[in-house]
Design a protein around this motif. Structure first.
Motif, mmCIF file in Angstrom:
data_model
loop_
_atom_site.group_PDB
_atom_site.id
_atom_site.type_symbol
_atom_site.label_atom_id
_atom_site.label_comp_id
_atom_site.label_asym_id
_atom_site.label_seq_id
_atom_site.Cartn_x
_atom_site.Cartn_y
_atom_site.Cartn_z
ATOM 1 N N ARG A 75 0.815 -1.212 0.000
ATOM 2 C CA ARG A 75 0.000 0.000 0.000
ATOM 3 C C ARG A 75 0.847 1.260 0.000
ATOM 4 N N GLY A 76 2.174 1.091 -0.042
ATOM 5 C CA GLY A 76 3.059 2.235 -0.152
ATOM 6 C C GLY A 76 3.363 2.935 1.153
ATOM 7 N N LEU A 77 3.130 2.271 2.294
ATOM 8 C CA LEU A 77 3.374 2.904 3.581
ATOM 9 C C LEU A 77 4.868 2.956 3.902
ATOM 10 N N SER A 78 5.268 4.008 4.591
ATOM 11 C CA SER A 78 6.649 4.144 5.055
ATOM 12 C C SER A 78 6.844 3.289 6.300
ATOM 13 N N ASN A 79 8.104 3.156 6.750
ATOM 14 C CA ASN A 79 8.362 2.395 7.973
ATOM 15 C C ASN A 79 7.616 2.985 9.168
ATOM 16 N N ALA A 80 7.602 4.316 9.252
ATOM 17 C CA ALA A 80 6.915 4.967 10.367
ATOM 18 C C ALA A 80 5.416 4.672 10.333
ATOM 19 N N GLU A 81 4.835 4.697 9.141
ATOM 20 C CA GLU A 81 3.404 4.424 9.005
ATOM 21 C C GLU A 81 3.082 2.959 9.303
ATOM 22 N N ILE A 82 3.969 2.064 8.888
ATOM 23 C CA ILE A 82 3.775 0.641 9.189
ATOM 24 C C ILE A 82 3.877 0.409 10.695
ATOM 25 N N ALA A 83 4.829 1.086 11.332
ATOM 26 C CA ALA A 83 4.997 0.957 12.781
ATOM 27 C C ALA A 83 3.732 1.386 13.512
ATOM 28 N N ALA A 84 3.146 2.492 13.060
ATOM 29 C CA ALA A 84 1.913 2.974 13.684
ATOM 30 C C ALA A 84 0.764 1.999 13.459
ATOM 31 N N GLU A 85 0.702 1.433 12.264
ATOM 32 C CA GLU A 85 -0.383 0.497 11.929
ATOM 33 C C GLU A 85 -0.284 -0.782 12.750
ATOM 34 N N LEU A 86 0.956 -1.279 12.928
ATOM 35 C CA LEU A 86 1.151 -2.546 13.646
ATOM 36 C C LEU A 86 1.397 -2.351 15.142
ATOM 37 N N VAL A 87 1.504 -1.088 15.549
ATOM 38 C CA VAL A 87 1.772 -0.738 16.949
ATOM 39 C C VAL A 87 3.076 -1.392 17.432
ATOM 40 N N VAL A 88 4.124 -1.177 16.662
ATOM 41 C CA VAL A 88 5.459 -1.664 17.011
ATOM 42 C C VAL A 88 6.454 -0.538 16.750
ATOM 43 N N SER A 89 7.715 -0.736 17.094
ATOM 44 C CA SER A 89 8.733 0.277 16.863
ATOM 45 C C SER A 89 9.192 0.253 15.412
ATOM 46 N N GLU A 90 9.788 1.358 14.948
ATOM 47 C CA GLU A 90 10.335 1.396 13.592
ATOM 48 C C GLU A 90 11.461 0.384 13.434
ATOM 49 N N HIS A 91 12.223 0.159 14.506
ATOM 50 C CA HIS A 91 13.293 -0.839 14.446
ATOM 51 C C HIS A 91 12.712 -2.229 14.151
ATOM 52 N N THR A 92 11.595 -2.544 14.795
ATOM 53 C CA THR A 92 10.941 -3.833 14.544
ATOM 54 C C THR A 92 10.441 -3.912 13.109
#
Length: 226
Positions: free
Chosen positions: A173-190
């Motif tokens: 869906r073209g999400l950035s790492n930060a957006e994926i982190a927010a969606e999955l409720v995890v850290s950007e490192h994860t």
């Protein structure tokens, strides 16, 4: 991360317009961490320059004499570790899908702003992709035209964990790492770990190919809501 000496990003610029090449070269050479190692005026010369200089990034015009950019990117991505950014005059270029499928890491308009050009080279050299939302939408539209129904999920996706598959969908869906982190409720490192695992397990070059894979493998139904 790029392989250049002392952190320097090595770049080849391929465009049949000398003014475009010289303009981009002047902007990039002004940066302390970027070096333009060669220029090329056609597709064949671009491939030869990449093979000779082994740059980190190739800025490659789509429409060129002797060999077009689509064929050139296909050869470069198959034979080398160089990452390719396609250059185009029009944001509605017909060749987006083919170039991304061939291995390109993104697109830039030739009238790109100076700072955006520099940032794009650094981003791609670092292993990321220029998968802007507009390009993602165009990719989805092309997928809709090319297939009437989603393909079944193949067995090779079973190598992914549930979280990695979720990350793959969000990449599609073209999400950035930060957006994926927010969606999955995890850290950007994860998220970075999940993305790295997805690319490694599925033998994908970068996030662009991951996005294509998400649609081609039926994880996202073309035309459905995010």
């Amino acid at each position: 991360m790029w392989s250049g000496v002392s952190g320097t990003v090595r770049v080849v610029i391929a465009d049949d317009q000398e003014l475009v090449r010289s303009g981009f070269a002047m902007i990039l050479e002004a940066q302390p961490d970027i070096s333009v190692v060669a220029e090329a005026g056609d597709g064949l010369a671009a491939v030869a320059a990449v093979r000779e200089h082994q740059p980190d990034v190739l800025l490659l015009d789509i429409r060129m004499p002797r060999m077009d950019g689509i064929e050139a990117v296909r050869i470069v991505c198959a034979d080398t570790a160089t990452r390719v950014v396609m250059l185009t005059t029009f944001d509605q270029d017909d060749y987006v899908y083919d170039a991304l499928l061939a291995g390109a890491s993104g697109f830039l308009l030739k009238d790109v702003r100076r700072d955006d050009l520099v940032q794009a080279v650094r981003v791609v050299a670092a292993g990321e992709a220029l998968l802007a939302p507009a390009v993602t939408r165009r990719l989805i539209d092309d997928m809709v035209r090319r297939q009437s129904r989603p393909a079944p999920v193949p067995a090779d996706l079973d190598v992914l964990t549930a979280r990695e598959r979720e990350a793959l969908v969000l990449l599609g869906r073209g999400l950035s790492n930060a957006e994926i982190a927010a969606e999955l409720v995890v850290s950007e490192h994860t998220v970075k770990t999940h993305v790295s695992n997805v690319l490694s397990k599925l033998h994908l070059r970068d996030r662009v190919q991951a996005a294509i894979t998400a649609y081609e493998r039926g994880l996202i139904v073309p035309g459905s809501s995010p």
